[in-house]
Scaffold this active site. Structure first.
Site, PDB file in Angstrom:
ATOM      1  N   CYS A 383      54.505  89.654  57.229  1.00 50.05           N
ATOM      2  CA  CYS A 383      55.817  89.526  58.112  1.00 50.05           C
ATOM      3  C   CYS A 383      56.927  90.909  57.694  1.00 50.05           C
ATOM      4  O   CYS A 383      56.368  91.929  58.184  1.00 50.05           O
ATOM      5  CB  CYS A 383      56.627  88.070  57.843  1.00 50.05           C
ATOM      6  SG  CYS A 383      57.383  87.714  59.414  1.00 50.05           S
ATOM      7  N   HIS A 509      52.263  84.579  58.949  1.00 45.27           N
ATOM      8  CA  HIS A 509      52.472  83.941  57.252  1.00 45.27           C
ATOM      9  C   HIS A 509      51.128  83.223  56.916  1.00 45.27           C
ATOM     10  O   HIS A 509      50.951  81.872  57.015  1.00 45.27           O
ATOM     11  CB  HIS A 509      53.265  82.777  57.222  1.00 45.27           C
ATOM     12  CG  HIS A 509      54.831  83.691  57.245  1.00 45.27           C
ATOM     13  ND1 HIS A 509      55.405  84.040  56.164  1.00 45.27           N
ATOM     14  CD2 HIS A 509      55.513  84.043  58.315  1.00 45.27           C
ATOM     15  CE1 HIS A 509      56.549  84.759  56.591  1.00 45.27           C
ATOM     16  NE2 HIS A 509      56.667  84.668  57.864  1.00 45.27           N
ATOM     17  N   GLU A 511      49.926  82.628  53.966  1.00 43.45           N
ATOM     18  CA  GLU A 511      50.238  81.888  52.859  1.00 43.45           C
ATOM     19  C   GLU A 511      50.193  80.396  53.163  1.00 43.45           C
ATOM     20  O   GLU A 511      49.954  79.255  52.103  1.00 43.45           O
ATOM     21  CB  GLU A 511      51.465  82.361  51.995  1.00 43.45           C
ATOM     22  CG  GLU A 511      52.647  82.123  52.627  1.00 43.45           C
ATOM     23  CD  GLU A 511      53.265  83.152  53.576  1.00 43.45           C
ATOM     24  OE1 GLU A 511      52.503  83.731  54.220  1.00 43.45           O
ATOM     25  OE2 GLU A 511      54.508  83.217  53.832  1.00 43.45           O
TER      26      GLU A 511
HETATM   27  N1  GLN Z   1      63.416  89.416  59.379  1.00 49.12           N
HETATM   28  C1  GLN Z   1      62.048  89.666  59.911  1.00 49.12           C
HETATM   29  C2  GLN Z   1      62.006  89.181  61.279  1.00 49.12           C
HETATM   30  O1  GLN Z   1      62.868  88.412  61.996  1.00 49.12           O
HETATM   31  C3  GLN Z   1      60.982  89.329  59.170  1.00 49.12           C
HETATM   32  C4  GLN Z   1      60.762  87.806  59.155  1.00 49.12           C
HETATM   33  C5  GLN Z   1      59.760  87.330  58.233  1.00 49.12           C
HETATM   34  O2  GLN Z   1      59.736  88.070  57.379  1.00 49.12           O
HETATM   35  N2  GLN Z   1      59.836  86.027  58.073  1.00 49.12           N
HETATM   36  O3  GLN Z   1      60.963  89.610  62.388  1.00 49.12           O
END
Ligand code: GLN
Length: 537
Positions: A383, A509, A511
Site C-alpha cells: 500500500c 494488503h 497480509e
Molecule cells: N495513505 C495511503 C493512501 O491512502 C496508503 C494507505 C495504506 O497504506 N493503507 O492511499
C-alpha cells in the site's frame, strides 16, 4: 445438533492478556474436534468501527473481504480458524446505539421509554444471533475488562442468554492474570478472585478460568482459586507464556484438557475425535528451522507491537513455509537518513515497507527504498510501501525532482501518486476509503504472476490514493514494470523494479489473507528471495 451453543470469552484484571488468541485457540480446537464454529468480537467503545482510530490507540486495523475496518483480533480468528469474517462479526457500542436510536426516530418503539435493558441488550443479542447460521457453536469475545463501564450492557446481554436458551447452551470462559510479585517471589491469586467476583455481581458464574501465568499452576493453587471462585479445579487452565510462537497455544490447551471441559459443560457429543495433525506439523517446522533470515520492517509505529500485527504474522507464515527462522528488524522510518541507511540496512536480507498514512516518516522510507533498489536487496512494499516505490523511482530514475504523493505534498509538480477519483468529494472519514476485496488482473511474465500462478487475484484494500495513470508511459519507458491492474487497466495495483532480484509493491494488503498453514504467495516468494540473498553474502 438441535440448538446453537454460545461461548462468551471475557477478561479480567488487566488488558493485553491475549483474549483474542485464547478465543481463537478455542475456535481452532473445536474445529479440530469436528464442530462448525463462528467467531465474533464485541468492542465496547463508542466508535462505529476501528477505522478512525490511530495505531497508537488501537493497533492495526484489520480489513475484511466485505470492507469492514475491524479490531486486530478478527485477524487472529481468520488465521487460527476457517471462519470467514465479515461486517457481522464485529459489534461495537457505537453500532448498537446508532441502530436503536435510528429505530426510535422512525417510531419503532412508539409509546415506550427506550432503555439499556431491554432495548440495547436485545439489539446486542440480535446481532450476536445473526452469525449463528449453519454452525454448532458461536464464540463471542468481549473486548475490554470486566468492570469497565462500557462492557456492562454486553455482559448483561450475555447473562440473558442463560434464560433465553438454557444454561447448558451457554459457556463462560474468563481469562485472568496471576502475577508474580518479584520482590516476594510469590504468585498472587487475589486479582483473579476479585475479577471473578465482579463477573458474579452481574450474575455470570464463569465455567472455565484461563489464567495467564509465567509457570504451570500447582494443584494447590488451583484448589485455592476453585474455592474462591466456584470453578472446579479441572476447569482452571494455566495459560502459560509460550516462548516460540502463538501457534503452539491450541495444542497446549488441548493437552491441558480444555476441549474436554468445554465438550462436557456444553453437553456436546463426546465421541468426536480431535485431529491436530496440521498443528503438530506446524509446531515441528517452526521449532526446527533450517536457516535464518533478517527482514527489516520500516514504519512509524514500529515500537508498538500491535501496529503491524498481520504483517509480522504473514512474515512468520512465509518463514515457516521456507523453513527459516525470521529475525524481524523493526526500524523507525524517522531514523533513516542518507547517512544512517547503510548502517541500518547494511546487514538485512529483505526490506518491507507496510501501509501508512500521513507525511511523517515518508522521506526515510523513500531513502530505504532507494537503498534496496540500488543494492539489490529484496523489497516488498504494501500500500503506502508501493506508493513509496513509485515516488522514489520518479525522483531518482525519471528525474522528477521532488515528485510526491498528493497526500504528502498537495502542490507537488509531479503528483505521481494521486487521490482516487471516487474520493474527490468524500468528506467523512469513517468507512469511506476504497475498502475490502477487489478483483484485479495479473500481467503474465512478472513476479506477481510467478507468485500467484494465475492471471487474476482478489485482495483487500484500504486506501484513498493511487498510482497516477497520467505518468504510466513515462514510468514504463524507464523500465518500471506494471504487473497488476484493475479490469480495463484503470488502476495500477502492483509494480516491480526491472533488473532486481525481487521487488513487488502492491496497492492492496496481502497480509490479511495469509495463514500459518497457507503462507501468502508474495510473502512466501519475498522470504525465499531474502534467503537466497543471504546465501550470496
Ligand atoms: N495513505 C495511503 C493512501 O491512502 C496508503 C494507505 C495504506 O497504506 N493503507 O492511499
Amino acid at each position: 445438533m438441535d440448538s446453537v451453543k454460545y461461548i462468551f470469552v471475557s477478561g479480567g484484571v488487566c488488558s493485553s492478556l491475549g483474549k483474542g488468541i485464547a478465543a481463537s485457540s478455542i475456535g481452532a480446537l473445536l474445529e479440530s474436534r469436528g464442530y462448525k464454529i463462528q467467531m465474533l468480537k464485541v468492542d465496547p467503545y463508542l466508535n462505529i468501527d476501528a477505522g478512525t482510530m490511530s495505531p497508537f490507540q488501537h493497533g492495526e486495523v484489520y480489513v475484511t473481504d466485505d470492507g469492514a475496518e475491524t479490531d486486530l483480533d478478527l485477524g487472529n480468528y481468520e488465521r487460527f480458524t476457517s471462519t470467514k469474517i465479515t461486517k457481522l462479526n464485529s459489534i461495537t457500542t457505537g453500532q448498537v446505539y446508532k441502530e436503536v436510536i435510528e429505530r426510535e426516530r422512525k417510531g419503532h418503539y412508539l409509546g415506550k421509554c427506550v432503555q439499556v435493558i431491554p432495548h440495547i441488550t436485545d439489539e446486542i443479542k440480535r446481532r450476536i444471533k445473526l452469525v449463528a447460521k449453519d454452525v454448532d457453536i458461536v464464540i463471542i469475545e468481549i473486548g475490554g475488562t470486566v468492570g469497565d463501564i462500557e462492557s456492562v450492557p454486553f455482559l448483561e446481554a450475555a447473562r440473558q442468554f442463560i434464560i433465553d436458551i438454557g444454561r447448558e447452551n451457554v459457556l463462560f470462559v474468563h481469562l485472568t492474570l496471576i502475577p508474580t510479585i518479584t520482590a516476594a517471589g510469590e504468585l498472587k491469586t487475589k486479582p483473579t478472585q476479585h475479577s471473578v467476583q465482579k463477573l458474579r455481581e452481574i450474575g455470570i458464574q464463569p465455567d472455565i478460568l484461563m489464567c495467564r501465568i509465567d509457570q504451570e499452576m500447582s494443584s494447590d493453587m488451583k484448589k485455592k482459586i476453585s474455592l474462591f471462585t466456584n470453578v472446579e479445579s479441572s476447569a482452571i487452565i494455566s495459560a502459560v507464556d509460550i516462548k516460540d510462537s502463538i501457534y503452539e497455544i491450541p495444542v497446549d490447551y488441548e493437552n491441558k484438557g480444555l476441549t474436554d471441559v468445554i465438550i462436557k459443560k456444553l453437553q456436546l457429543h463426546k465421541d468426536k475425535v480431535t485431529d491436530l495433525t496440521r498443528w503438530n506439523k506446524l509446531i515441528k517446522i517452526l521449532k526446527n528451522p533450517e536457516t535464518e533470515v533478517r527482514i527489516a520492517v520500516i514504519g512509524k509505529y514500529i515500537k508498538l507491537q500491535d501496529s503491524y500485527k498481520s504483517i509480522y504474522e504473514a512474515l512468520n507464515h512465509a518463514g515457516y513455509y521456507n523453513h527459516a527462522k525470521l529475525k524481524i528488524v523493526k526500524l523507525d522510518s524517522e531514523d533513516i537518513t542518507n547517512e544512517s541507511v547503510i548502517t541500518l540496512l547494511g546487514d538485512v536480507d529483505g526490506v518491507l515497507i507496510p501501509g501508512g498514512f500521513g507525511e511523517r516518516g515518508v522521506e526515510g522510507k523513500i531513502i530505504a527504498a532507494k537503498y534496496a533498489r540500488e543494492n539489490k536487496i529484496p523489497y516488498f512494499g504494501i500500500c503506502l510501501g508501493m506508493q513509496i516505490m513509485v515516488i522514489e523511482y520518479a525522483r531518482n530514475v525519471l528525474g522528477f525532482n521532488n515528485a510526491n504523493s498528493k497526500e504528502f505534498d498537495p502542490d507537488t509538480e509531479y503528483p505521481v501518486v494521486n487521490l482516487l477519483e471516487e474520493q474527490e468529494y468524500v468528506d467523512d472519514k469513517g468507512g469511506t476509503m476504497r475498502l475490502g476485496a477487489y478483483q484485479s488482473v495479473i500481467v503474465p511474465n512478472t513476479r506477481m504472476f510467478a507468485a500467484y500462478k494465475s492471471d487474476s487475484l482478489s485482495e483487500r484494500h484500504r486506501h484513498r490514493y493511487e498510482f497516477n495513470g497520467k505518468y504510466r508511459k513515462e514510468f514504463e519507458s524507464k523500465g518500471l514494470i506494471i504487473s497488476c491492474t484493475t479490469e480495463g487497466e484503470k488502476l495500477v495495483e502492483a509494480v516491480e523494479w526491472p533488473q532486481h532480484p525481487f521487488s513487488i509493491g502492491v496497492q492492496f494488503h496481502p497480509e490479511f489473507k495469509s495463514n500459518p498453514f497457507d503462507a501468502h504467495p508474495i510473502f512466501r516468494d519475498f522470504i525465499c528471495a531474502s534467503i537466497n540473498k543471504r546465501g550470496k553474502v
